[in-house]
Each structure stands twice: as C-alpha cells, then as structure tokens.
Scaffold this motif. Structure first.
Motif, PDB file in Angstrom:
ATOM      1  N   UNK A  20       0.865  -0.968   0.350  1.00 43.83           N
ATOM      2  CA  UNK A  20       0.065   0.135   0.428  1.00 43.83           C
ATOM      3  C   UNK A  20       0.746   1.620  -0.209  1.00 43.83           C
ATOM      4  N   UNK A  21       1.718   1.328   0.995  1.00 38.73           N
ATOM      5  CA  UNK A  21       2.761   2.202   0.619  1.00 38.73           C
ATOM      6  C   UNK A  21       4.154   2.168   0.197  1.00 38.73           C
ATOM      7  N   UNK A  22       4.803   0.899  -0.557  1.00 35.59           N
ATOM      8  CA  UNK A  22       5.836   0.639  -1.422  1.00 35.59           C
ATOM      9  C   UNK A  22       6.899   1.284  -0.274  1.00 35.59           C
ATOM     10  N   UNK A  23       6.832   0.779   1.398  1.00 36.88           N
ATOM     11  CA  UNK A  23       7.710   1.532   1.983  1.00 36.88           C
ATOM     12  C   UNK A  23       8.425  -0.023   2.518  1.00 36.88           C
ATOM     13  N   UNK A  24       9.734  -0.767   2.397  1.00 36.55           N
ATOM     14  CA  UNK A  24      10.639  -2.173   2.626  1.00 36.55           C
ATOM     15  C   UNK A  24      10.450  -1.568   3.855  1.00 36.55           C
ATOM     16  N   UNK A  25      10.543  -2.595   4.686  1.00 37.57           N
ATOM     17  CA  UNK A  25      10.869  -2.960   6.341  1.00 37.57           C
ATOM     18  C   UNK A  25      11.450  -3.594   6.653  1.00 37.57           C
ATOM     19  N   UNK A  26      13.171  -3.711   6.563  1.00 36.37           N
ATOM     20  CA  UNK A  26      14.349  -4.433   8.037  1.00 36.37           C
ATOM     21  C   UNK A  26      13.970  -5.363   9.051  1.00 36.37           C
ATOM     22  N   UNK A  27      13.905  -6.841   8.547  1.00 31.92           N
ATOM     23  CA  UNK A  27      13.419  -7.843   9.308  1.00 31.92           C
ATOM     24  C   UNK A  27      14.631  -7.822  10.341  1.00 31.92           C
ATOM     25  N   UNK A  28      14.467  -8.828  11.362  1.00 29.28           N
ATOM     26  CA  UNK A  28      16.004  -8.712  12.404  1.00 29.28           C
ATOM     27  C   UNK A  28      15.751 -10.498  12.315  1.00 29.28           C
ATOM     28  N   UNK A  29      17.521 -11.046  12.266  1.00 26.72           N
ATOM     29  CA  UNK A  29      17.922 -12.279  12.529  1.00 26.72           C
ATOM     30  C   UNK A  29      17.138 -13.131  13.680  1.00 26.72           C
ATOM     31  N   UNK A  30      16.793 -13.819  13.584  1.00 23.61           N
ATOM     32  CA  UNK A  30      16.614 -15.018  14.951  1.00 23.61           C
ATOM     33  C   UNK A  30      14.983 -13.983  15.333  1.00 23.61           C
ATOM     34  N   UNK A  31      15.043 -13.190  14.996  1.00 27.27           N
ATOM     35  CA  UNK A  31      13.345 -12.193  16.308  1.00 27.27           C
ATOM     36  C   UNK A  31      11.696 -12.804  14.688  1.00 27.27           C
ATOM     37  N   UNK A  32      12.249 -12.089  13.589  1.00 30.69           N
ATOM     38  CA  UNK A  32      11.508 -11.855  12.656  1.00 30.69           C
ATOM     39  C   UNK A  32      11.760 -13.287  11.649  1.00 30.69           C
ATOM     40  N   UNK A  33      12.843 -13.743  11.170  1.00 30.86           N
ATOM     41  CA  UNK A  33      13.134 -15.109  10.256  1.00 30.86           C
ATOM     42  C   UNK A  33      14.224 -15.879  10.581  1.00 30.86           C
ATOM     43  N   UNK A  34      14.363 -16.944  10.541  1.00 36.76           N
ATOM     44  CA  UNK A  34      16.132 -17.702  10.730  1.00 36.76           C
ATOM     45  C   UNK A  34      16.589 -18.460   9.298  1.00 36.76           C
ATOM     46  N   UNK A  35      17.991 -18.658   8.993  1.00 34.22           N
ATOM     47  CA  UNK A  35      18.060 -18.846   7.858  1.00 34.22           C
ATOM     48  C   UNK A  35      18.772 -20.486   8.307  1.00 34.22           C
ATOM     49  N   UNK A  36      18.380 -21.015   7.252  1.00 34.35           N
ATOM     50  CA  UNK A  36      19.059 -22.505   7.089  1.00 34.35           C
ATOM     51  C   UNK A  36      19.663 -23.026   5.692  1.00 34.35           C
ATOM     52  N   UNK A  37      20.635 -22.853   6.026  1.00 29.32           N
ATOM     53  CA  UNK A  37      22.116 -24.246   5.597  1.00 29.32           C
ATOM     54  C   UNK A  37      22.282 -25.100   5.183  1.00 29.32           C
ATOM     55  N   UNK A  38      22.448 -26.027   4.246  1.00 32.27           N
ATOM     56  CA  UNK A  38      22.845 -27.379   4.585  1.00 32.27           C
ATOM     57  C   UNK A  38      24.471 -27.705   5.587  1.00 32.27           C
ATOM     58  N   UNK A  39      24.939 -26.813   5.231  1.00 32.33           N
ATOM     59  CA  UNK A  39      26.340 -25.986   5.382  1.00 32.33           C
ATOM     60  C   UNK A  39      27.309 -25.028   4.357  1.00 32.33           C
ATOM     61  N   UNK A  40      28.252 -23.849   5.483  1.00 33.80           N
ATOM     62  CA  UNK A  40      28.256 -23.079   4.551  1.00 33.80           C
ATOM     63  C   UNK A  40      30.009 -22.961   3.825  1.00 33.80           C
ATOM     64  N   UNK A  41      29.845 -22.368   2.408  1.00 31.89           N
ATOM     65  CA  UNK A  41      29.054 -21.933   1.975  1.00 31.89           C
ATOM     66  C   UNK A  41      27.715 -22.510   2.182  1.00 31.89           C
ATOM     67  N   UNK A  42      27.038 -21.967   1.401  1.00 30.60           N
ATOM     68  CA  UNK A  42      25.749 -22.798   0.530  1.00 30.60           C
ATOM     69  C   UNK A  42      24.534 -21.729   0.390  1.00 30.60           C
ATOM     70  N   UNK A  43      23.367 -22.583  -0.269  1.00 31.29           N
ATOM     71  CA  UNK A  43      22.153 -22.010  -0.591  1.00 31.29           C
ATOM     72  C   UNK A  43      21.306 -22.229   1.031  1.00 31.29           C
ATOM     73  N   UNK A  44      20.252 -22.128   0.735  1.00 33.01           N
ATOM     74  CA  UNK A  44      19.277 -22.630   1.728  1.00 33.01           C
ATOM     75  C   UNK A  44      17.938 -21.888   1.748  1.00 33.01           C
ATOM     76  N   UNK A  45      16.970 -21.333   3.193  1.00 34.32           N
ATOM     77  CA  UNK A  45      16.279 -21.018   2.695  1.00 34.32           C
ATOM     78  C   UNK A  45      16.293 -20.010   4.310  1.00 34.32           C
ATOM     79  N   UNK A  46      15.684 -18.849   3.941  1.00 35.68           N
ATOM     80  CA  UNK A  46      14.636 -17.881   4.941  1.00 35.68           C
ATOM     81  C   UNK A  46      13.428 -18.547   4.911  1.00 35.68           C
TER      82      UNK A  46
END
Length: 74
Positions: free
Chosen positions: A41-67
């Motif tokens: 509605x406003x086209x405003x982007x809001x930065x989210x906080x790791x572990x508060x709003x999302x976690x990252x899953x990667x099999x092994x670093x460096x690598x690809x994964x999911x948010x």
C-alpha cells in the motif's frame, strides 16, 4: 588480495500462509542476508531482524538454503 562481492536478490510475494523462501546463491553466514518486507500500500520496505522475524537454514556454509519466517507475510 582482492575480495569480490556480489549482490544477489530474490523476491517473493507473500500469501499469508507460506513461511519458507528459498535462495539459490551461496552465503557464508546467516548474517550475510538482509530480509525486507514490502508494504504494497505504501511501497515501504521494512528490514526484518534475524532470529526475531526469520531464521536462515543452510545445509553447510558456504551454501544455498531457505529463509524461514516466524510469521507468514501477507
């Protein structure tokens, strides 16, 4: 020594139920990612906080994964 960097971006549309979003570029640490949620509605982007709003899953670093969002984006 030269260190090269690359900016990669993946964009998804929320549907209020999906919480897992894949990325296909390599990351070296979960903190390398920045996750934003856009208010269409406003086209405003809001930065989210790791572990508060999302976690990252990667099999092994460096690598690809999911948010994995704590709450599904609308």
């Amino acid at each position: 020594m030269t260190l090269s960097t690359e900016t990669s971006r993946v964009s998804y549309s929320g549907n209020g139920s999906t919480t897992s979003f894949a990325f296909s570029f390599k990351v070296f640490a979960a903190s390398n990612l920045k996750v934003y949620i856009r208010n269409n509605a406003t086209l405003v982007d809001t930065l989210k906080t790791l572990t508060t709003h999302y976690v990252v899953t990667v099999g092994s670093y460096p690598g690809t994964g999911t948010v994995d969002m704590v709450t599904a984006p609308a």
